[in-house]
Design an enzyme around this catalytic site. Structure first.
Site, PDB file in Angstrom:
ATOM      1  N   HIS A 210       3.338  -1.149  -0.424  1.00 20.70           N
ATOM      2  CA  HIS A 210       3.355  -0.992   1.034  1.00 20.70           C
ATOM      3  C   HIS A 210       1.970  -1.196   1.642  1.00 20.70           C
ATOM      4  O   HIS A 210       1.720  -0.741   2.758  1.00 20.70           O
ATOM      5  CB  HIS A 210       3.873   0.404   1.399  1.00 20.70           C
ATOM      6  CG  HIS A 210       5.302   0.647   1.026  1.00 20.70           C
ATOM      7  ND1 HIS A 210       6.353  -0.068   1.565  1.00 20.70           N
ATOM      8  CD2 HIS A 210       5.857   1.526   0.156  1.00 20.70           C
ATOM      9  CE1 HIS A 210       7.500   0.368   1.053  1.00 20.70           C
ATOM     10  NE2 HIS A 210       7.225   1.321   0.179  1.00 20.70           N
TER      11      HIS A 210
ATOM     12  N   ASP B  74      -3.542  -8.204 -17.021  1.00 19.73           N
ATOM     13  CA  ASP B  74      -4.690  -9.043 -17.350  1.00 19.73           C
ATOM     14  C   ASP B  74      -5.902  -8.722 -16.468  1.00 19.73           C
ATOM     15  O   ASP B  74      -7.046  -8.877 -16.906  1.00 19.73           O
ATOM     16  CB  ASP B  74      -4.326 -10.523 -17.238  1.00 19.73           C
ATOM     17  CG  ASP B  74      -3.506 -11.021 -18.421  1.00 19.73           C
ATOM     18  OD1 ASP B  74      -3.369 -10.281 -19.407  1.00 19.73           O
ATOM     19  OD2 ASP B  74      -2.992 -12.152 -18.351  1.00 19.73           O
TER      20      ASP B  74
ATOM     21  N   GLU C 273      13.598   7.099  -7.079  1.00 15.53           N
ATOM     22  CA  GLU C 273      13.572   7.056  -5.613  1.00 15.53           C
ATOM     23  C   GLU C 273      14.947   6.933  -4.970  1.00 15.53           C
ATOM     24  O   GLU C 273      15.022   6.808  -3.744  1.00 15.53           O
ATOM     25  CB  GLU C 273      12.724   5.872  -5.139  1.00 15.53           C
ATOM     26  CG  GLU C 273      11.303   5.861  -5.650  1.00 15.53           C
ATOM     27  CD  GLU C 273      10.499   4.727  -5.059  1.00 15.53           C
ATOM     28  OE1 GLU C 273      10.002   4.890  -3.939  1.00 15.53           O
ATOM     29  OE2 GLU C 273      10.397   3.672  -5.718  1.00 15.53           O
TER      30      GLU C 273
ATOM     31  N   ASP D 192      11.768   7.855  -0.119  1.00 14.34           N
ATOM     32  CA  ASP D 192      12.844   6.896  -0.361  1.00 14.34           C
ATOM     33  C   ASP D 192      14.096   7.597  -0.871  1.00 14.34           C
ATOM     34  O   ASP D 192      15.214   7.172  -0.571  1.00 14.34           O
ATOM     35  CB  ASP D 192      12.392   5.815  -1.344  1.00 14.34           C
ATOM     36  CG  ASP D 192      11.630   4.699  -0.656  1.00 14.34           C
ATOM     37  OD1 ASP D 192      12.213   4.065   0.238  1.00 14.34           O
ATOM     38  OD2 ASP D 192      10.470   4.472  -0.993  1.00 14.34           O
TER      39      ASP D 192
END
Length: 266
Positions: free
Chosen positions: A49, A88, A153, A179
């Site tokens: 977000h 990575d 969630e 959520d």
């Protein structure tokens, strides 16, 4: 000279007990560094977000490196290609949003492990994760340098929480009440008794499975309730929320016409 791998978030939880942290959502390395020196135990650098891409995530990981704080990075999804890039970059601790089933959790475990136990692409010679192959044995020991957290969630995730917690390779579960409230038809009511009951049910199930459990709780009373319920890690604020509420308070102090209505920070 061979380099060592930093301590994982899972190792911190095991060795140091409850970890209290905050969100870093600004996308700013400077703000991340300020928060890293705050005395909190961990930071969640968010890309679900927040305005974060690979370059800004890298800069924030570099900015907080060397501070006594554990950075956890949340991608926007569990896409294996994206997770490969995050790993990575040197993100050792990942929090994956919206994990509803044990099958999804098992897929995520494979996504963060090299073959034959997973599907992570091999690029250690090119990657900050291995310090460009300066960390001895990285390819064979990489999974031991990572913490995989999954987020509960939704109503479906609550129903499957015990099975998700039982997945080998999932190092911890984090409950997102906002959520979850929306999934329960209670949008914006994360402190509703039904939502709190669902969160506490998940805490019990996850603890029974022997896995660390975390929760998001910006209201102090709610945070302390979940601490009493046994959570192992929690988030109690966010950089952007602190700036928003602090700047509003400043305006209200000096400008009589400023909007002084209380606003939710999460």
């Amino acid at each position: 000279m061979p380099l060592r791998v930093e301590e994982t978030f899972a190792a911190r939880l095991a060795a140091r007990g409850r970890q209290t942290g905050m969100w870093v959502c600004s996308g700013s390395p400077l703000v991340a560094e300020i928060c890293a020196g705050s005395g909190l135990d961990w930071l969640l650098i968010d890309a679900e977000h927040s305005p974060n891409g690979l370059e800004s995530l890298l800069a924030q990981l570099q900015a907080v490196h060397g501070y006594p704080v554990a950075p956890v990075v949340r991608p926007p999804s569990g896409d294996p290609v994206l997770l490969k890039q995050y790993l990575d970059l040197g993100a050792q601790n990942l929090l994956i949003p919206m994990v509803d089933t044990p099958e999804q959790a098992a897929d995520l475990v494979r996504a963060v492990r090299y073959p034959p136990h997973g599907i992570r692409g091999v690029g250690s010679a090119l990657a900050r994760a291995s310090r460009w192959n300066r960390i001895d044995g990285y390819l064979h020991n990489a999974e031991d340098t990572l913490t995989l957290l999954v987020q509960i969630e939704t109503v479906a995730a609550v129903e499957n929480v015990a099975a998700i917690a039982d997945v080998d390779g999932v190092d911890g579960l984090f409950i997102g009440p906002s959520d979850l409230a929306a999934s329960m038809g209670l949008l914006g009511q994360q402190d509703h008794p039904d939502v709190v009951a669902a969160v506490e049910h998940c805490i019990r199930e996850i603890k029974a499975a022997g896995k660390p459990v975390g929760v998001n709780a910006f209201a102090e009373a709610t945070a302390r309730r979940y601490i009493a319920a046994g959570v192992d890690f929690l988030l109690v604020g966010a950089d952007v929320a602190l700036l928003a509420r602090g700047s509003e308070a400043l305006a209200a102090t000096y400008i009589s016409s400023a909007d002084d209505d209380a606003r939710a920070s999460y």
